[in-house]
Each structure stands twice: as structure tokens, then as C-alpha cells.
Design a protein around this motif. Structure first.
Motif, PDB file in Angstrom:
ATOM      1  N   LEU A  10       6.168   2.621   0.087  1.00 57.86           N
ATOM      2  CA  LEU A  10       5.390   1.245  -0.160  1.00 57.86           C
ATOM      3  C   LEU A  10       5.383   0.499   1.193  1.00 57.86           C
ATOM      4  O   LEU A  10       6.654   0.382   1.688  1.00 57.86           O
ATOM      5  N   HIS A  11       4.114   0.153   1.572  1.00 58.12           N
ATOM      6  CA  HIS A  11       4.137  -0.663   2.909  1.00 58.12           C
ATOM      7  C   HIS A  11       3.376  -1.929   2.779  1.00 58.12           C
ATOM      8  O   HIS A  11       2.639  -1.990   1.947  1.00 58.12           O
ATOM      9  N   LEU A  12       4.055  -2.859   3.550  1.00 60.38           N
ATOM     10  CA  LEU A  12       3.117  -4.304   3.436  1.00 60.38           C
ATOM     11  C   LEU A  12       2.238  -4.185   4.521  1.00 60.38           C
ATOM     12  O   LEU A  12       2.916  -4.195   5.862  1.00 60.38           O
ATOM     13  N   SER A  18       3.921   5.314  -6.135  1.00 60.68           N
ATOM     14  CA  SER A  18       4.705   5.360  -4.895  1.00 60.68           C
ATOM     15  C   SER A  18       5.578   6.923  -4.618  1.00 60.68           C
ATOM     16  O   SER A  18       5.861   7.062  -3.406  1.00 60.68           O
ATOM     17  N   ILE A  19       5.741   7.379  -5.558  1.00 61.44           N
ATOM     18  CA  ILE A  19       6.326   8.796  -5.479  1.00 61.44           C
ATOM     19  C   ILE A  19       5.341  10.018  -5.468  1.00 61.44           C
ATOM     20  O   ILE A  19       5.793  11.131  -5.520  1.00 61.44           O
ATOM     21  N   LEU A  21     -10.416   4.844   0.147  1.00 65.21           N
ATOM     22  CA  LEU A  21      -9.939   4.174   1.356  1.00 65.21           C
ATOM     23  C   LEU A  21      -8.448   5.114   1.764  1.00 65.21           C
ATOM     24  O   LEU A  21      -8.147   5.852   0.886  1.00 65.21           O
ATOM     25  N   PRO A  22      -8.172   5.210   3.116  1.00 63.19           N
ATOM     26  CA  PRO A  22      -7.076   6.061   3.243  1.00 63.19           C
ATOM     27  C   PRO A  22      -5.737   5.328   3.007  1.00 63.19           C
ATOM     28  O   PRO A  22      -4.594   5.624   3.340  1.00 63.19           O
ATOM     29  N   TYR A  23      -5.825   4.217   2.339  1.00 59.58           N
ATOM     30  CA  TYR A  23      -4.765   3.351   1.927  1.00 59.58           C
ATOM     31  C   TYR A  23      -5.080   2.770   0.314  1.00 59.58           C
ATOM     32  O   TYR A  23      -6.415   2.719   0.153  1.00 59.58           O
ATOM     33  N   HIS A  24      -4.018   2.643  -0.283  1.00 59.39           N
ATOM     34  CA  HIS A  24      -4.097   2.083  -1.756  1.00 59.39           C
ATOM     35  C   HIS A  24      -3.424   0.992  -1.873  1.00 59.39           C
ATOM     36  O   HIS A  24      -2.279   0.965  -1.874  1.00 59.39           O
ATOM     37  N   ILE A  25      -3.882  -0.219  -2.093  1.00 56.07           N
ATOM     38  CA  ILE A  25      -3.436  -1.312  -2.430  1.00 56.07           C
ATOM     39  C   ILE A  25      -3.132  -1.336  -4.052  1.00 56.07           C
ATOM     40  O   ILE A  25      -3.949  -1.365  -4.925  1.00 56.07           O
ATOM     41  N   VAL A  26      -1.669  -1.304  -4.343  1.00 57.89           N
ATOM     42  CA  VAL A  26      -1.068  -1.166  -5.857  1.00 57.89           C
ATOM     43  C   VAL A  26      -1.025  -2.288  -6.498  1.00 57.89           C
ATOM     44  O   VAL A  26      -0.847  -3.435  -6.173  1.00 57.89           O
ATOM     45  N   THR A  29       0.812  -1.248   0.134  1.00 61.01           N
ATOM     46  CA  THR A  29      -0.048  -0.109   0.127  1.00 61.01           C
ATOM     47  C   THR A  29       0.894   1.144   0.074  1.00 61.01           C
ATOM     48  O   THR A  29       1.905   1.269   0.419  1.00 61.01           O
ATOM     49  N   VAL A  30       0.071   2.411  -0.366  1.00 63.40           N
ATOM     50  CA  VAL A  30       0.683   3.605   0.111  1.00 63.40           C
ATOM     51  C   VAL A  30      -0.415   4.299   0.805  1.00 63.40           C
ATOM     52  O   VAL A  30      -1.639   3.779   0.798  1.00 63.40           O
ATOM     53  N   HIS A  31      -0.011   5.269   1.592  1.00 61.78           N
ATOM     54  CA  HIS A  31      -0.854   5.908   2.788  1.00 61.78           C
ATOM     55  C   HIS A  31      -1.184   7.373   2.334  1.00 61.78           C
ATOM     56  O   HIS A  31      -0.264   8.163   1.969  1.00 61.78           O
ATOM     57  N   ALA A  32      -2.513   7.674   2.357  1.00 60.04           N
ATOM     58  CA  ALA A  32      -2.925   9.008   2.120  1.00 60.04           C
ATOM     59  C   ALA A  32      -2.250  10.051   3.045  1.00 60.04           C
ATOM     60  O   ALA A  32      -2.175  11.129   2.661  1.00 60.04           O
ATOM     61  N   ASP A  33      -2.049   9.709   4.241  1.00 60.66           N
ATOM     62  CA  ASP A  33      -1.471  10.726   5.138  1.00 60.66           C
ATOM     63  C   ASP A  33       0.032  10.824   4.853  1.00 60.66           C
ATOM     64  O   ASP A  33       0.979  11.512   5.768  1.00 60.66           O
TER      65      ASP A  33
END
Length: 443
Positions: free
Chosen positions: A52-54, A84-85, A110-115, A29-33
Motif C-alpha cells: 500500500l502506497h500513498l 493489498s495482498i 489504471l496501473p494503480y488502484h486507489i482503494v 494505492t496498490v500498483h499493477a507492477d
């Protein structure tokens, strides 16, 4: 999730549909915040490993016309790098706009995006109205998400006003253990390929097919001379194969001797190493150098025996577009699908209008084009260009490879698959094409 994976590894595909679907799964994911985390940095200095987070994420409800897929493998595309950037803008705007279109689409906001816009895996669930696919089917997915409620999309689905790229402009993408797709994104997995090999062509293979082969793109024909920028890269490696397979002559533009060698291994004979030739199409930030265009054109004619390109396969954008317009033959076509070096193109329009050239915009592919491109993979006429594979937890590094252009072909990611080399059904066909399948490995 382990029960589903165990059934797939045991090739008990019919059992998958009876197994419970987990309430949560792992996804990149990437996070909206965090959308401002790279502010003030140049693009090249932005590190996908930081953004990028797992994460453990909630499994979405499967709606009408949709399928939930257990993802064995996926791959990296430039759109994942851009996500991611957070360039040219954050993808959370896409998700908000999509979420407003219907109650079903609101799941994506959502506040996260599964890419992720590629996958190979096994169907776990299908929603109401899905008849062509069932749990247990081995599939790959193309990345066109389309609503088809407007008449505009019914001659070419890419023209639908609600056309989006799955995993980039929608949520629940393929760099995860599960992915949510529309059922009309699904295609049969080429059975002579491993999971990671089968996952790697999807986006780039379909994009190159429409851009170069389809009547919606350049409509390449036998005997055409095709100039291909980045001919050993994700897009260019498929364009090179389509040119060779379709009776055209590719002129492969690369940036190193190693990349030139890859093109020759694919069967291309005409290769230009632009670094060795020292081309500098821009004098400075604001001014191009037409003398360099001419020098480039002369080199092409030297290789082709005097022919200018009938088609230029464009995707670098700003850096190369002026040269592309210049070198195209009279009446020829510049077909563009991206702008990885910059979106604002500059060219001398005299060379376009006075020589009756055409610029054609091309974006991904419709279902028919994606199906045809996948069919060529399944027949063993076009081959994956997978060079390196990372585990899901190292997706950030995989994206960094692509961002810094240190890769060749495609970079794969293992999602549920515990190791490389799994998923092959047709071993006889695989043996016939093994050298071509492995052409990019380890490069």
C-alpha cells in the motif's frame, strides 16, 4: 486542497462548491507492477505495509450521476486487506473488466488502484443529472456501485449484473483525500458523530443489516436465537447490536476474554470464548471432527436453556462452516457473507437436508438496506465500533492490524481531517450516547 479543507474546518460548507478542485490529490494505492511481490509467501506473512502506497494521483473527471467527495475520514475493511495482498486474485482484473463496459468506466482501468470502501466527507462536485445532492453536503457513502441498465437489478440492486463494490472492484476509493462515487451511494452523515466515527460503519453495518435483518438475508425476528461468529469484530459487532436492538438473543462467539468483555458491554449475556473452550473443528487439514461440533452445540444449549440457534451469522467460512450447519436448529438458517478463513466450505449435508435448514448467501446491501442501516446509526440506536484511528500515511499498518486480527471492531483512517474529534454537529445527542460511541475505543 487546503482551501477546501479550510472551508470545511470553518464550517463554510456553502463555499466549497465555488472553490477550484485540485488536479491531483493523495490516495492510498496498490500498483499493477507489484502484483507478484508476495508470491511464495503464506497469506499470513504478506505485509500490506509493503504493497500500500500513498501516492499523488490525478483527479478523475466527474461524470453523469456521480459526485466527487472531499474525504475527511475512511476505514479499513477486509476487502482492502485482500486487495493489498493480491488475494484471492489481483483487483486489476476487476478494473480492466469494468473499464471495458463504457467510455466513462474506462477511467477506472489504471496501473494503480486507489482503494477503500468507506468514507465520511463533504460533496465537492456533482455531475449532470444529480439533483438530490449538492456541493457542501455532509455525507457518508455506502460501497455499492451499480449501473442499473439491466432489468435484473430493479427489484434488488444487488442482483444487477454490473454490481460492484466501490474501492475494491472500482477505482477512486475512499482511502484518499478525494473520492469518486455514484450519487446513489451517498447518505446523510450522522451529525452526532465525528468524521472518523461516521466513516467506520458504512460497509460492515450495511452488510450485517442485509445479512441478518433484511428479508433478503435471514429476516431476523423477535425472540430468535442468533449465533454470531466474531461477535466483537467489524461485522459481528453490528450483528450483535442488531440482535439486541431487534428483540433477538445473540450467542456471541469470540476468541479471547477481552473480546468477551466487549460483547458484554454491548449488552450480550451469552458469550462463548472458543479459545478457552479449546474447540478444534478440524482434526487435520482434510478432516473435521463431528465430536467437536456436538460439544459446541451442547455448550450453546447450556447457555440458551436448551435452544439451538434459529440463525447462524457466518463469515469465517471454512474453519467454522461445518459446525455452523450442525448447530443450527431444525428449519433454521445459516446466512453467510464471507470466508475469511477459506472459501471452500465442507459440511455434512445430512444435517442440512434432513433437518430442512437453509444456507443463504448475502453480499453487501442495496441502497434501501444501506440507507436503513445508516438511519439507525443516525438515530443513535446502533453505534460505531471504532477502536483505533491512523493517519492516511499509516494505512498500511491499519490494514496489517486487520490482516493479523489484532483489532477490535473497526480501524479508522484520517484522510483530510487533521485530527480526531472533528465534525460533530448534534452535541446533545452525542452526550446521550457517548459511552456507547466510545465502547470500543482503545481496546
Amino acid at each position: 486542497m487546503q482551501e477546501i479543507l479550510d472551508a470545511i474546518l470553518a464550517e463554510q460548507y456553502d463555499a466549497v462548491g465555488a472553490l477550484p478542485v485540485p488536479e491531483h490529490y493523495q490516495g492510498v494505492t496498490v500498483h499493477a507492477d507489484e502484483v507478484t511481490m508476495f508470491e511464495g509467501l503464506a497469506s499470513r506473512d504478506k505485509d500490506p505495509r509493503k504493497s500500500l502506497h500513498l501516492d499523488e494521483v490525478a483527479t478523475p473527471e466527474v461524470g453523469p450521476g456521480e459526485a466527487l467527495v472531499a474525504v475527511m475520514a475512511s476505514a479499513i475493511n477486509y476487502n482492502t486487506v485482500w486487495t493489498s495482498i493480491f488475494e484471492p486474485l489481483s483487483t486489476f482484473g476487476f478494473l480492466k473488466r469494468y473499464g471495458r463496459t463504457s467510455p466513462l468506466a474506462s477511467r477506472h482501468d489504471l496501473p494503480y488502484h486507489i482503494v477503500g470502501s468507506d468514507l465520511a466527507g463533504v460533496v465537492v462536485r456533482t455531475g449532470p443529472g444529480v439533483n438530490a445532492w449538492k456541493p457542501g453536503d455532509r455525507v457518508v457513502a455506502h460501497c455499492l456501485s451499480v449501473e442499473l441498465e439491466s432489468p435484473d437489478g430493479h427489484s434488488d440492486t444487488m442482483m444487477d449484473p454490473e454490481q460492484r463494490i466501490w474501492g475494491f472492484e472500482t477505482n477512486f476509493g475512499g482511502l484518499a483525500e478525494l473520492a469518486l462515487v455514484k450519487s446513489n451511494q451517498l447518505m446523510p452523515k450522522p451529525e452526532h458523530l465525528t468524521w472518523e466515527e461516521a466513516a467506520s460503519p458504512g460497509l460492515v453495518n450495511s452488510t450485517a443489516y442485509r445479512q441478518l435483518v433484511s428479508r433478503n438475508g435471514a429476516g431476523m425476528k423477535q425472540g430468535d436465537t442468533v449465533l454470531i461468529w466474531g461477535a466483537s469484530g467489524g461485522l459481528g459487532s453490528y450483528a450483535t447490536q442488531f440482535a439486541l436492538n431487534g428483540g433477538a438473543t445473540p450467542v456471541c462467539i469470540v476468541s479471547s476474554p477481552e473480546k468477551a468483555d466487549i460483547c458484554r458491554k454491548m449488552g450480550a449475556e451469552l458469550v462463548i470464548d472458543r479459545s478457552a473452550e479449546g474447540y478444534r473443528f478440524w482434526k487435520d487439514e482434510h478432516n473435521q471432527d463431528p465430536k467437536e461440533w456436538k460439544r459446541f452445540g451442547a455448550k450453546i444449549r447450556e447457555l440458551t436453556g436448551g435452544d439451538d440457534p434459529d440463525i447462524v451469522f457466518e463469515h469465517p467460512g471454512r474453519e467454522t462452516f461445518g459446525a455452523s450447519v450442525y448447530v443450527t436448529r431444525k428449519g433454521g438458517t445459516i446466512v453467510t457473507c464471507a470466508s475469511t478463513s477459506g472459501y471452500e466450505h465442507q459440511y455434512d449435508n445430512r444435517y442440512l437436508w434432513m433437518n430442512l435448514k437453509r444456507i443463504v448467501g448475502s453480499h453487501f446491501a442495496n441502497y434501501r438496506e444501506a440507507w436503513e442501516a445508516n438511519r439507525l446509526i443516525a438515530k443513535g440506536l446502533i453505534h460505531p465500533t471504532l477502536s483505533r484511528v491512523y493517519p492516511l500515511a499509516e494505512t498500511g499498518q491499519a490494514a496489517l492490524d486487520v490482516h493479523q486480527n489484532t483489532h477490535q471492531g473497526k480501524v479508522g483512517v484520517l484522510c483530510l481531517a487533521p485530527q480526531e474529534g472533528l465534525g460533530v454537529v448534534d452535541t446533545e445527542k452525542r452526550e446521550r450516547h457517548l459511552d456507547a460511541i466510545n465502547r470500543f475505543r482503545g481496546v
